[in-house]
Design a protein around this motif. Structure first.
Motif, PDB file in Angstrom:
ATOM      1  N   GLY A  64      51.911 -71.666 -18.032  1.00 52.07           N
ATOM      2  CA  GLY A  64      52.383 -72.523 -19.129  1.00 52.07           C
ATOM      3  C   GLY A  64      53.868 -72.313 -19.397  1.00 52.07           C
ATOM      4  N   VAL A  65      54.295 -71.044 -19.393  1.00 53.18           N
ATOM      5  CA  VAL A  65      55.712 -70.726 -19.617  1.00 53.18           C
ATOM      6  C   VAL A  65      56.567 -71.359 -18.507  1.00 53.18           C
ATOM      7  CG1 VAL A  65      57.385 -68.815 -19.643  1.00 53.18           C
ATOM      8  CG2 VAL A  65      55.218 -68.589 -20.866  1.00 53.18           C
ATOM      9  N   VAL A  66      56.077 -71.222 -17.273  1.00 56.48           N
ATOM     10  CA  VAL A  66      56.789 -71.789 -16.116  1.00 56.48           C
ATOM     11  C   VAL A  66      56.896 -73.318 -16.262  1.00 56.48           C
ATOM     12  CG1 VAL A  66      56.516 -72.237 -13.633  1.00 56.48           C
ATOM     13  CG2 VAL A  66      56.214 -69.920 -14.522  1.00 56.48           C
ATOM     14  N   MET A  67      55.805 -73.951 -16.701  1.00 56.58           N
ATOM     15  CA  MET A  67      55.802 -75.419 -16.841  1.00 56.58           C
ATOM     16  C   MET A  67      56.822 -75.880 -17.881  1.00 56.58           C
ATOM     17  SD  MET A  67      53.594 -76.605 -14.691  1.00 56.58           S
ATOM     18  CE  MET A  67      54.027 -75.264 -13.638  1.00 56.58           C
ATOM     19  N   VAL A  68      56.878 -75.195 -19.012  1.00 56.53           N
ATOM     20  CA  VAL A  68      57.794 -75.614 -20.077  1.00 56.53           C
ATOM     21  C   VAL A  68      59.246 -75.485 -19.609  1.00 56.53           C
ATOM     22  CG1 VAL A  68      58.656 -75.065 -22.386  1.00 56.53           C
ATOM     23  CG2 VAL A  68      56.199 -75.056 -21.944  1.00 56.53           C
ATOM     24  N   SER A  69      59.566 -74.342 -19.024  1.00 57.26           N
ATOM     25  CA  SER A  69      60.955 -74.152 -18.606  1.00 57.26           C
ATOM     26  C   SER A  69      61.316 -75.111 -17.478  1.00 57.26           C
ATOM     27  CB  SER A  69      61.187 -72.681 -18.250  1.00 57.26           C
ATOM     28  OG  SER A  69      61.378 -72.529 -16.893  1.00 57.26           O
ATOM     29  N   ALA A  70      60.404 -75.309 -16.536  1.00 60.11           N
ATOM     30  CA  ALA A  70      60.701 -76.227 -15.425  1.00 60.11           C
ATOM     31  C   ALA A  70      60.834 -77.658 -15.939  1.00 60.11           C
ATOM     32  CB  ALA A  70      59.614 -76.151 -14.363  1.00 60.11           C
ATOM     33  N   PHE A  71      59.973 -78.026 -16.857  1.00 60.78           N
ATOM     34  CA  PHE A  71      60.052 -79.391 -17.411  1.00 60.78           C
ATOM     35  C   PHE A  71      61.437 -79.639 -18.003  1.00 60.78           C
ATOM     36  CE2 PHE A  71      59.958 -82.156 -21.113  1.00 60.78           C
ATOM     37  CZ  PHE A  71      59.518 -83.333 -20.534  1.00 60.78           C
ATOM     38  N   LEU A  72      61.871 -78.714 -18.851  1.00 58.55           N
ATOM     39  CA  LEU A  72      63.151 -78.921 -19.545  1.00 58.55           C
ATOM     40  C   LEU A  72      64.327 -78.960 -18.567  1.00 58.55           C
ATOM     41  CD1 LEU A  72      62.582 -76.697 -22.698  1.00 58.55           C
ATOM     42  CD2 LEU A  72      62.784 -79.188 -22.611  1.00 58.55           C
ATOM     43  N   LEU A  73      64.364 -77.986 -17.649  1.00 53.81           N
ATOM     44  CA  LEU A  73      65.509 -77.944 -16.741  1.00 53.81           C
ATOM     45  C   LEU A  73      65.512 -79.100 -15.743  1.00 53.81           C
ATOM     46  CD1 LEU A  73      65.504 -74.295 -17.130  1.00 53.81           C
ATOM     47  CD2 LEU A  73      67.711 -75.334 -16.683  1.00 53.81           C
ATOM     48  N   LEU A  74      64.329 -79.494 -15.283  1.00 53.05           N
ATOM     49  CA  LEU A  74      64.279 -80.617 -14.343  1.00 53.05           C
ATOM     50  C   LEU A  74      64.608 -81.938 -15.042  1.00 53.05           C
ATOM     51  CD1 LEU A  74      61.180 -79.651 -12.148  1.00 53.05           C
ATOM     52  CD2 LEU A  74      63.596 -79.548 -11.511  1.00 53.05           C
ATOM     53  N   TYR A  75      64.284 -81.993 -16.321  1.00 45.73           N
ATOM     54  CA  TYR A  75      64.621 -83.190 -17.104  1.00 45.73           C
ATOM     55  C   TYR A  75      66.146 -83.336 -17.183  1.00 45.73           C
ATOM     56  CZ  TYR A  75      64.598 -86.552 -20.915  1.00 45.73           C
ATOM     57  OH  TYR A  75      64.791 -87.677 -21.667  1.00 45.73           O
ATOM     58  N   VAL A  76      66.805 -82.218 -17.434  1.00 44.67           N
ATOM     59  CA  VAL A  76      68.270 -82.225 -17.501  1.00 44.67           C
ATOM     60  C   VAL A  76      68.861 -82.528 -16.117  1.00 44.67           C
ATOM     61  CG1 VAL A  76      70.314 -80.806 -17.968  1.00 44.67           C
ATOM     62  CG2 VAL A  76      68.323 -80.668 -19.474  1.00 44.67           C
ATOM     63  N   GLN A  77      68.247 -81.958 -15.077  1.00 47.10           N
ATOM     64  CA  GLN A  77      68.722 -82.197 -13.710  1.00 47.10           C
ATOM     65  C   GLN A  77      68.639 -83.689 -13.363  1.00 47.10           C
ATOM     66  OE1 GLN A  77      69.280 -79.240 -10.996  1.00 47.10           O
ATOM     67  NE2 GLN A  77      70.647 -80.984 -10.777  1.00 47.10           N
TER      68      GLN A  77
END
Ligand code: RET
Length: 280
Positions: A64-77
């Motif tokens: 879950g932690v991995v999903m949240v951080s990846a979601f946010l950073l990939l959204y910015v990317q």
């Protein structure tokens, strides 16, 4: 193109030949797919947490932690991509947007700085080590994981401006990468001892998905040069290829890996429940 300095090669293509509609959109779409999958994954890991014994639930939490951080950073990317390039009516292609930020893959690397240690720790909550000490393995995972990413992050700035430095930093990063592979191999080998054959098989799949997906990252790093210097990938195909490779790697190393660890935890929980039933 001296003005572009340490910029990633995507900008060099966007400043010279530009991107066709297909290359621009495919990149944009695959970046969007990337963060959409992370949100879907988050839902999955939250909803399945009750399926496993309490002692394995940390695996779901870390996913879950991995999903949240990846979601946010990939959204910015993804936003970085659409901001950096604009369609030019006269030339019929996408070029660097005047006055906007350049495109940089660095957001990914910062995401890995969080996710790599989490993904490596995660397995330690599901498998039992027979001879190695958990705290020692965990500290080395943490150290080599961070070093691999930081050295790679520095290297990626030189991919066009100074290929020698790009390869040197990449090589240093690879040393830490091989250390992680060595440790993970050990964890999987010890984890297979004393568990039912079905669980051993799942652990075998986890090793395969781990190996294949983690090797895709250095492949994407090297993408502009995989077709040779100034070769057939130093153009928009290489740009699209790099983002597709990163997305496949992200979905496999974070989501599929997490799902497989979840399956392993369910199998081990059932086995445990069954054994206690028969003993009682
Ligand atoms: C770099 C630099 C070039 C050499 C090597 C690299 C390895 C990167 C890896 C990244 C893994 C990331 C994961 C992210 C998940 O969230 C840094 C590209 C070897 C293996 C698993």
């Amino acid at each position: 193109m001296q003005q572009l300095g340490n910029a990633n090669f995507e900008n060099y293509i966007g400043a010279t030949e530009g991107f066709s509609e297909m290359a621009y959109q495919m990149t944009s779409h695959v970046l969007t797919l990337g963060y959409a999958v992370m949100l879907a994954g988050l839902l999955y890991f939250v909803l399945t947490i009750k399926n496993v014994d309490k002692k394995f639930q940390m695996s779901n939490i870390l996913s879950g932690v991995v999903m949240v951080s990846a979601f946010l950073l990939l959204y910015v990317q993804a936003g970085n991509w659409t901001d950096s390039f604009t369609f030019d009516m006269d030339r019929g292609k996408y070029f660097l947007s005047p006055g906007a930020d350049l495109f940089n893959n660095g957001y990914r690397y910062l995401n890995w700085l969080i996710d790599v240690p989490m993904l490596l720790f995660q397995i330690l909550f599901v498998v039992k080590l027979t001879t190695s000490k958990v705290s020692t393995v965990r500290n080395w995972f943490w150290f080599s994981g961070a070093m691999m990413i930081i050295t790679g992050y520095i290297g990626q700035y030189y991919e066009v401006s100074n290929p020698t430095l790009f390869f040197i930093w990449g090589a240093v990063s690879t040393v830490f990468f091989f250390h992680i592979l060595y440790l993970m191999h050990k964890v999987i080998k010890q984890g297979k001892e004393g568990i039912p054959p079905k669980a051993q098989k799942i652990l075998g799949h986890i090793w395969t998905i781990f190996l294949v997906s983690w090797f895709l990252y250095p492949g994407a790093y090297l993408m502009p040069y995989l077709g040779g210097f100034d070769g057939f990938l130093f153009n928009e195909s290489g740009v699209v290829g790099r983002q597709i490779t990163y997305t496949i790697a992200d979905v496999s190393s974070k989501v599929i890996y997490g799902v497989l660890l979840g399956h392993l935890a369910v199998t081990l929980s059932r086995h445990h429940a069954h054994n206690t039933e028969t003993v009682d």
